[in-house]
Motif scaffolding. Structure first.
Motif, mmCIF file in Angstrom:
data_model
loop_
_atom_site.group_PDB
_atom_site.id
_atom_site.type_symbol
_atom_site.label_atom_id
_atom_site.label_comp_id
_atom_site.label_asym_id
_atom_site.label_seq_id
_atom_site.Cartn_x
_atom_site.Cartn_y
_atom_site.Cartn_z
ATOM 1 N N ARG A 30 0.797 -1.242 -0.010
ATOM 2 C CA ARG A 30 -0.112 -0.013 -0.145
ATOM 3 C C ARG A 30 0.717 1.293 -0.119
ATOM 4 O O ARG A 30 0.596 2.110 -0.741
ATOM 5 C CB ARG A 30 -1.022 -0.128 1.261
ATOM 6 N N ALA A 31 1.739 1.297 0.823
ATOM 7 C CA ALA A 31 2.702 2.553 0.884
ATOM 8 C C ALA A 31 3.604 2.817 -0.458
ATOM 9 O O ALA A 31 3.578 3.948 -0.798
ATOM 10 C CB ALA A 31 3.602 2.501 2.045
ATOM 11 N N THR A 34 1.068 3.841 -3.052
ATOM 12 C CA THR A 34 0.783 5.309 -2.919
ATOM 13 C C THR A 34 1.742 6.236 -3.191
ATOM 14 O O THR A 34 1.411 7.178 -4.100
ATOM 15 C CB THR A 34 0.294 5.438 -1.473
ATOM 16 N N ASP A 175 -1.385 4.052 8.235
ATOM 17 C CA ASP A 175 -1.251 3.084 7.008
ATOM 18 C C ASP A 175 -2.264 3.712 5.956
ATOM 19 O O ASP A 175 -2.833 4.853 6.042
ATOM 20 C CB ASP A 175 -2.119 1.784 7.286
ATOM 21 N N THR A 176 -2.406 3.105 4.841
ATOM 22 C CA THR A 176 -3.162 3.493 3.728
ATOM 23 C C THR A 176 -4.115 2.485 3.350
ATOM 24 O O THR A 176 -4.089 2.034 1.970
ATOM 25 C CB THR A 176 -2.376 4.141 2.418
ATOM 26 N N ASN A 194 -5.455 4.370 9.724
ATOM 27 C CA ASN A 194 -5.138 4.966 8.556
ATOM 28 C C ASN A 194 -4.128 6.542 9.067
ATOM 29 O O ASN A 194 -4.666 7.139 10.032
ATOM 30 C CB ASN A 194 -5.913 5.226 7.507
ATOM 31 N N GLU A 195 -3.467 6.892 7.823
ATOM 32 C CA GLU A 195 -2.769 8.165 8.078
ATOM 33 C C GLU A 195 -4.207 9.167 7.994
ATOM 34 O O GLU A 195 -4.989 8.979 7.315
ATOM 35 C CB GLU A 195 -1.942 8.608 7.038
ATOM 36 N N ARG A 196 -3.789 10.351 8.989
ATOM 37 C CA ARG A 196 -4.809 11.205 9.030
ATOM 38 C C ARG A 196 -4.621 12.617 9.700
ATOM 39 O O ARG A 196 -3.418 12.758 10.300
ATOM 40 C CB ARG A 196 -6.297 10.767 9.837
ATOM 41 N N ALA A 216 -6.562 9.318 4.933
ATOM 42 C CA ALA A 216 -5.881 8.827 3.740
ATOM 43 C C ALA A 216 -6.459 7.620 3.386
ATOM 44 O O ALA A 216 -6.941 6.810 4.071
ATOM 45 C CB ALA A 216 -4.581 9.100 3.874
ATOM 46 N N ALA A 217 -6.103 7.136 2.261
ATOM 47 C CA ALA A 217 -6.503 5.919 1.543
ATOM 48 C C ALA A 217 -5.406 5.487 0.661
ATOM 49 O O ALA A 217 -4.581 6.420 0.109
ATOM 50 C CB ALA A 217 -7.835 5.930 1.030
ATOM 51 N N ILE A 218 -5.443 4.116 0.274
ATOM 52 C CA ILE A 218 -4.774 3.650 -0.815
ATOM 53 C C ILE A 218 -4.652 4.613 -2.036
ATOM 54 O O ILE A 218 -5.675 4.923 -2.520
ATOM 55 C CB ILE A 218 -4.808 2.148 -0.994
ATOM 56 N N ALA A 221 -2.812 9.745 -0.437
ATOM 57 C CA ALA A 221 -2.515 10.157 0.932
ATOM 58 C C ALA A 221 -1.721 11.246 1.034
ATOM 59 O O ALA A 221 -0.690 11.402 1.622
ATOM 60 C CB ALA A 221 -1.663 9.032 1.417
#
Length: 225
Positions: A30-31, A34, A175-176, A194-196, A216-218, A221
């Motif tokens: 995912r990272a 992204t 995460d994403t 998730n990242e936020r 954030a999402a995959i 982000a």
């Protein structure tokens, strides 16, 4: 990386399409994906941009580019953060109203009970875990929450839901995971993973506090304030 299987809720009778979507969009790196998408989206090549946007439109039947001020875009990122023509999103001017801060689909909403909100029915999460102490949660006791899903095809700017001042802005790494319905049904406390960012607004036209928490999402982000 997620190997915490106990936190994943089984979905009985889930459609095959939803299951495949969940597996494809969450089991890839995912990272890395992204970051790669972030770089590709800023490539300024007319042919690449035209092909990418055509492909994007093919899979997104609600991508309304006719609303944008620009007729063409130098990159995918420029399309993603496009400006809209004046008057495209009429805003209720009543001082006692809250308006949606962005284009979105409503995921869930309701009353905050014991400082908990619902990801979906039967899957609560703690606001304390979501905000990680960034703001005082006491003013939000017995308040209201709403989850808004901003799809990739939509206008990607966020605005204040009311006239006011930003009191706090706090970034939280994470995460994403995808934040679409198939994933929300399978991963507990997804928004807390998730990242936020946590943005607290003090309205000037009524009492109370407003907390906006973009997640954030995959593939998506990047947040700029």
């Amino acid at each position: 990386m997620y190997n915490d299987i106990k936190t994943f809720s089984p979905v009985k009778g889930a459609p095959l399409r939803g299951t495949l979507n969940f597996l494809v969009t969450n089991y890839i790196p995912r990272a890395l994906s992204t970051r790669l998408m972030g770089r590709l989206s800023k490539v300024e090549n007319p042919l690449f941009t035209r092909i990418a946007l055509s492909t994007w439109q093919y899979f997104s039947d609600d991508m309304r580019l006719h609303e944008a001020t620009e007729k063409s875009f130098k990159s995918v990122h420029a399309c993603f953060t496009r400006e809209l023509k004046p008057g495209t999103r009429p805003i209720d001017s009543a001082e006692d109203r809250l308006v949606s801060p962005c284009d979105a689909q409503i995921g869930s909403f309701g009353k905050i009970k014991n400082l908990q909100a619902l990801q979906i029915k039967g899957m609560p999460y703690e606001l304390g875990e979501l905000t990680q102490g960034a703001i005082d949660l006491e003013p939000y006791q017995n308040g209201r929450f709403i989850t808004l899903r901003l799809k990739s095809s939509m206008y990607h700017h966020m605005h204040s839901p009311a006239r006011g001042e930003v009191d706090k802005l706090h970034y939280i790494s994470g995460d994403t995971f995808n934040v679409n319905p198939p994933t929300l049904k399978r991963i507990n406390r997804l928004f807390c993973r998730n990242e936020r960012a946590v943005i607290e607004i003090k309205p000037t036209n009524f009492e109370g506090r407003i907390a906006m928490i973009p997640v954030a999402a995959i593939l998506v982000a990047s947040m700029r304030f």
